[in-house]
Write an enzyme that holds these catalytic residues in place. Sequence first.
Site, mmCIF file in Angstrom:
data_model
loop_
_atom_site.group_PDB
_atom_site.id
_atom_site.type_symbol
_atom_site.label_atom_id
_atom_site.label_comp_id
_atom_site.label_asym_id
_atom_site.label_seq_id
_atom_site.Cartn_x
_atom_site.Cartn_y
_atom_site.Cartn_z
ATOM 1 N N ASP A 92 29.896 48.337 30.144
ATOM 2 C CA ASP A 92 30.704 49.077 31.109
ATOM 3 C C ASP A 92 31.317 50.302 30.432
ATOM 4 O O ASP A 92 30.758 50.824 29.462
ATOM 5 C CB ASP A 92 31.789 48.151 31.682
ATOM 6 C CG ASP A 92 32.103 48.444 33.138
ATOM 7 O OD1 ASP A 92 32.639 49.529 33.411
ATOM 8 O OD2 ASP A 92 31.806 47.593 34.000
ATOM 9 N N ASP A 101 47.678 40.932 28.828
ATOM 10 C CA ASP A 101 46.894 39.878 29.469
ATOM 11 C C ASP A 101 45.523 39.697 28.823
ATOM 12 O O ASP A 101 44.811 38.741 29.138
ATOM 13 C CB ASP A 101 46.705 40.185 30.957
ATOM 14 C CG ASP A 101 48.025 40.141 31.715
ATOM 15 O OD1 ASP A 101 48.955 39.462 31.236
ATOM 16 O OD2 ASP A 101 48.139 40.793 32.765
ATOM 17 N N HIS A 136 37.492 50.996 34.443
ATOM 18 C CA HIS A 136 36.593 50.094 35.185
ATOM 19 C C HIS A 136 36.269 48.853 34.361
ATOM 20 O O HIS A 136 36.370 47.714 34.840
ATOM 21 C CB HIS A 136 35.317 50.849 35.555
ATOM 22 C CG HIS A 136 34.405 50.110 36.476
ATOM 23 N ND1 HIS A 136 33.462 49.211 36.019
ATOM 24 C CD2 HIS A 136 34.285 50.134 37.825
ATOM 25 C CE1 HIS A 136 32.792 48.718 37.060
ATOM 26 N NE2 HIS A 136 33.279 49.264 38.168
ATOM 27 N N ASN A 228 27.664 49.524 46.120
ATOM 28 C CA ASN A 228 28.615 49.842 47.187
ATOM 29 C C ASN A 228 28.157 50.995 48.078
ATOM 30 O O ASN A 228 28.979 51.707 48.649
ATOM 31 C CB ASN A 228 29.971 50.203 46.565
ATOM 32 C CG ASN A 228 30.514 49.098 45.695
ATOM 33 O OD1 ASN A 228 30.697 47.983 46.138
ATOM 34 N ND2 ASN A 228 30.771 49.415 44.426
ATOM 35 N N TYR A 244 16.476 42.920 40.040
ATOM 36 C CA TYR A 244 15.453 42.322 39.184
ATOM 37 C C TYR A 244 15.425 40.805 39.376
ATOM 38 O O TYR A 244 16.464 40.160 39.528
ATOM 39 C CB TYR A 244 15.718 42.644 37.711
ATOM 40 C CG TYR A 244 15.480 44.081 37.335
ATOM 41 C CD1 TYR A 244 14.337 44.752 37.758
ATOM 42 C CD2 TYR A 244 16.401 44.780 36.553
ATOM 43 C CE1 TYR A 244 14.115 46.081 37.416
ATOM 44 C CE2 TYR A 244 16.187 46.102 36.202
ATOM 45 C CZ TYR A 244 15.044 46.750 36.638
ATOM 46 O OH TYR A 244 14.835 48.054 36.301
ATOM 47 N N VAL A 247 18.045 37.888 37.964
ATOM 48 C CA VAL A 247 19.422 38.359 37.861
ATOM 49 C C VAL A 247 20.206 37.865 39.074
ATOM 50 O O VAL A 247 19.718 37.917 40.207
ATOM 51 C CB VAL A 247 19.477 39.900 37.786
ATOM 52 C CG1 VAL A 247 20.919 40.391 37.773
ATOM 53 C CG2 VAL A 247 18.737 40.393 36.550
ATOM 54 N N SER A 295 31.603 45.557 41.997
ATOM 55 C CA SER A 295 31.779 45.399 40.553
ATOM 56 C C SER A 295 32.707 44.242 40.235
ATOM 57 O O SER A 295 32.468 43.456 39.304
ATOM 58 C CB SER A 295 32.341 46.689 39.945
ATOM 59 O OG SER A 295 31.408 47.746 40.043
#
Length: 464
Positions: A92, A101, A136, A228, A244, A247, A295
Amino acid sequence: MRKVTTVQRKRDRRRPSPRAAGRAALALVAAAASLLSVPGLAPPAAATPCRTQVVEDDLGENTGPHRLIGQLGLRQAWDLSTGEDVLVGVVDSGVDARHPDLADGAVVRGSEFTTVATEREARRGTPPPEQDCSGHGTAVAGLIAARRAAGDRMTGVAPAAAVYPVRLDGAVDQVPPETIAAAIDDAVAAGVDVLNLSFGRPVDDPPVREAVARALASDVVVVAAAGNEGDQGPAGGLMYPAAYDGVLAVGAVTDDGQPMESSNTGDWVDLAAYGEALTVVAPEGSGYRVESGNSFAAAQVSGVAALVRARFPELAAQEVARRLTETASPVGGGPNEATGAGIVDPFGALTYLGPSEAAGPEPGAEAGAAGAVAVRPVPPDEPLVGAATATALAWSGALLLAVALSLLGVPAVRRATARGWRAWPGPEDRRSAPAGPRRAAPSLRWLDGGDDATTTTPRGGNGD
């Protein structure tokens, strides 16, 4: 529903040995590029400016438990597994490991890949722990493995798992496929058990496809976001690597379990998770923010996969993926192209007993799969007594009834006989009967309770 392909049971965790000459060449190219500012070459990670993020110390008005705890039934699941000793790779934008956290081993030191555009190759480096420009990857990592905060106001799905971040320097749609493939290979070489790919590309890039195939062959559960675009992308919503084979492609649903309009659909979508207005950890401090999309739904599925791998380390990646799809909660009455098998169910995946014996084993499935709880077969339905016993009981009942009737009938017969009752009139009764109105037969006198009661009936019998 696509079937997850069979994978090898053991993965090779040895890192590939880079060639010294190639490494030296990459170093020279990178040094020259830093001096000449070659167009297309990604700048060093430290020079990439990051936008300012929220830095509040708390969750504002959110004073209760994180809502995913109730939506996914995590308290029941945590009684069985918290994801301990499971490593989840996150390819990512990076992860800011300074967030409170994400302390206590939630994030291990990962890697980053920048692109050498002139050679279509990638340069591997080690990012600083705070490097995540967009936030992200930090949000995804938090949904997977954030430690439980006071009152469970923040937590990941697998709060005892660890995240191995692989940072891609640049927007994923601008990163060459070779760089993405190198990032996937790096996570596999690091020994990840689960690989989260919360990005999508509308193109089937052979380098990425081959890297995903290597991950599956190395017994890694690969999870990817379905995208999205609301099926409006160049490929009609078909996104890779989620599309794929092998997955776990994840769609997104709203809080009430309905598919999000922005979520791509197709028969390649395997299951879904929640993707609407989720509170996530933010980089650049100790704050939080709200995000939506596939995501973050994919991150939840990766967390559930980590729970299963921790509880059943003997299970192959294919078996873990099958548990997640076969125990998902159906949306709209059954599988569909928006949510696949349904919304992921952590407790169901952790307590799944496997396909029923009546249905028989699935093609290619081995008997006595690891993690399955042995259950005695249900005995066939049989009558409580055999045929001979039933006949004997019937005869016994008939005899008992006859005895009961006899015992009840003898006193009545004796009383009737004492009153002169007969079953039918004898000859003397008929001869003694006077002419005129006919007296009732003595055999009927006892019915009215008196000996002198008579019934008068005209001789003609018709009232004349």
